[in-house]
Scaffold this motif. Sequence first.
Motif, PDB file in Angstrom:
ATOM      1  N   TYR A   1      -4.125   1.524  13.785  1.00 35.26           N
ATOM      2  CA  TYR A   1      -3.903   0.107  13.502  1.00 35.26           C
ATOM      3  C   TYR A   1      -2.993  -0.583  14.505  1.00 35.26           C
ATOM      4  O   TYR A   1      -2.655  -1.753  14.313  1.00 35.26           O
TER       5      TYR A   1
ATOM      6  N   GLN B   1       0.581   2.515   5.087  1.00 40.13           N
ATOM      7  CA  GLN B   1      -0.161   2.632   6.349  1.00 40.13           C
ATOM      8  C   GLN B   1      -1.651   2.450   6.172  1.00 40.13           C
ATOM      9  O   GLN B   1      -2.326   1.891   7.051  1.00 40.13           O
ATOM     10  N   GLN B   2      -2.191   2.909   5.048  1.00 37.92           N
ATOM     11  CA  GLN B   2      -3.622   2.736   4.825  1.00 37.92           C
ATOM     12  C   GLN B   2      -3.981   1.258   4.766  1.00 37.92           C
ATOM     13  O   GLN B   2      -4.981   0.821   5.346  1.00 37.92           O
ATOM     14  N   ARG B   3      -3.118   0.468   4.104  1.00 37.71           N
ATOM     15  CA  ARG B   3      -3.399  -0.960   4.023  1.00 37.71           C
ATOM     16  C   ARG B   3      -3.218  -1.627   5.382  1.00 37.71           C
ATOM     17  O   ARG B   3      -3.980  -2.554   5.721  1.00 37.71           O
TER      18      ARG B   3
ATOM     19  N   GLU C   1      -3.961  -0.311   8.197  1.00 39.89           N
ATOM     20  CA  GLU C   1      -5.209  -0.024   8.915  1.00 39.89           C
ATOM     21  C   GLU C   1      -6.319  -0.973   8.451  1.00 39.89           C
ATOM     22  O   GLU C   1      -7.093  -1.495   9.263  1.00 39.89           O
ATOM     23  N   GLU C   2      -6.389  -1.223   7.150  1.00 46.38           N
ATOM     24  CA  GLU C   2      -7.405  -2.142   6.623  1.00 46.38           C
ATOM     25  C   GLU C   2      -7.159  -3.564   7.114  1.00 46.38           C
ATOM     26  O   GLU C   2      -8.117  -4.275   7.471  1.00 46.38           O
TER      27      GLU C   2
END
Length: 504
Positions: A145, A116-118, A120-121
């Motif tokens: 995101y 999920q962090q990626r 968002e990026e």
Amino acid sequence: MNNDITAVEGIKVRYSNFSIISTSHAEVNLRIYHVNDVHSRVEEDDYAGSMGYAKMATLIKEARRERENVMFLDAGDTFHGQTIANINDGESISHILDLMKLDAVTLGNHDFNFGQQRLEELAEMSRFPFLAANLSREDGKEIPYTEDYIIKEYDGVKVGVFGLATPETTFKTHPKNVEGLVFENPITTAEAVVSEIENKVDVIVALSHLGISDGSEYTSKMVAEEVAGIDLIVDGHSHNVLEEGMKVNDTMIVMAGEYSKFLGYVDLTVENGEVEAITPNLIPREDTANVEKDYIISLVVDRVNKANEVITSQVVGRTTVELNGAREHVRTGETNLGNLITDAMKAKFNADAAITNGGGIRASINQGEITQGEVITVLPFGNTAMLMELSGADLRAGLEHGISEYPATEGLFPQVSGIKFTFDGDAEAGNRVQKVWVAGEELDPNKMYTVATNDFMKAGGDGYSMFADAPIVSEAGGLEEVLMEYIEANAPVAPEVEGRIVAE
């Protein structure tokens, strides 16, 4: 992202700053180009039959020169799959699709593979929105995101596009990638969104990663059957080639196969705010032989590949036979590549047996030298190898589950090492396995076996819930690293189909 986001009664919506408004025309024509399940196959490829993004870009660019109103949508499984994407965690795909002026993408299950962090990026760096109206968080916090829908305007015609992600994502990506997320019922979500926007727009499009496979809990066909007011569903997930679309009630469903083999487009005619005609079309790769590749897209692809060559060009060994990883084979029966991978897993741990899901094997390898890039393409998901202690009863249950969808080409089909089993594919699911042997001896349901698998299956991925509570004995590195190590130690390799899995 460049456009403003407004919250409307709890639903996130993007209103496009770009519009061509000329309300003097009673009839408006709109063309919607669409792709799905490209799995980052961005280059033209004879083996996979891929058209590639560079030719797609040329076709879409020509249409934009000739027509005022063109939209471009992607129905998911976009950012992950091939080395060109995996080494940079999807950034190259975001950049290419920005250059192609993608209007929106919905999130496929494999788009969560980087976490999920990626995501968002990737959303931050992309100039197009990620749509998933049925995605929420357990804690009620906003997902940074995704958006629920967008509204764009063409010659005074307002088009609403909302996204639907498959609830199968909870077990068709690693469970850690979707921790804290809730995939709501796509039918009730679609009803809510249509109710919200039907008086705001003239055309409603669902950008869906649900598919139309029989036996799935939710499909786009169900959405069309249950929810009135959707003019068009641009679908993905099940990789179907719908040459003329599929009309369900008043809704047209379109899908463009897989791996950029087709570029789909839909021509819509809108008169006085009403959709009067919807005509689906598919452009197959074989019809693009004379289409020139877009220079900018080709240049970007070449630059990314050259940057990756330092890693991917390293030779790890040789094979004297073609290693068969074709989707239609690894998901329906034993293949020599499935045997090679599971043999490597079994050897790594000196295990009694090994099992991996056919859906995790994503390509074949030609006879000759084997490079790191080829291995990464075969095993692109970054899974780790694990050794678990499993009862014979649970191992048999896992095999039963693995063949439960046979002969459908589903990713849960098992590839095995140290195991031989026979099954009746015509029997009722759950009662198909006939005989099982481990290390040459008949399976004992009460005995504990050491079984190598991947962390995706160990966590219950692809529905292997019987593995989730099994004790972990040991862990190794990435599955692709285990395979490369085995190939290097045993080169040249020449695996065969040995009768490990026999349909009777």
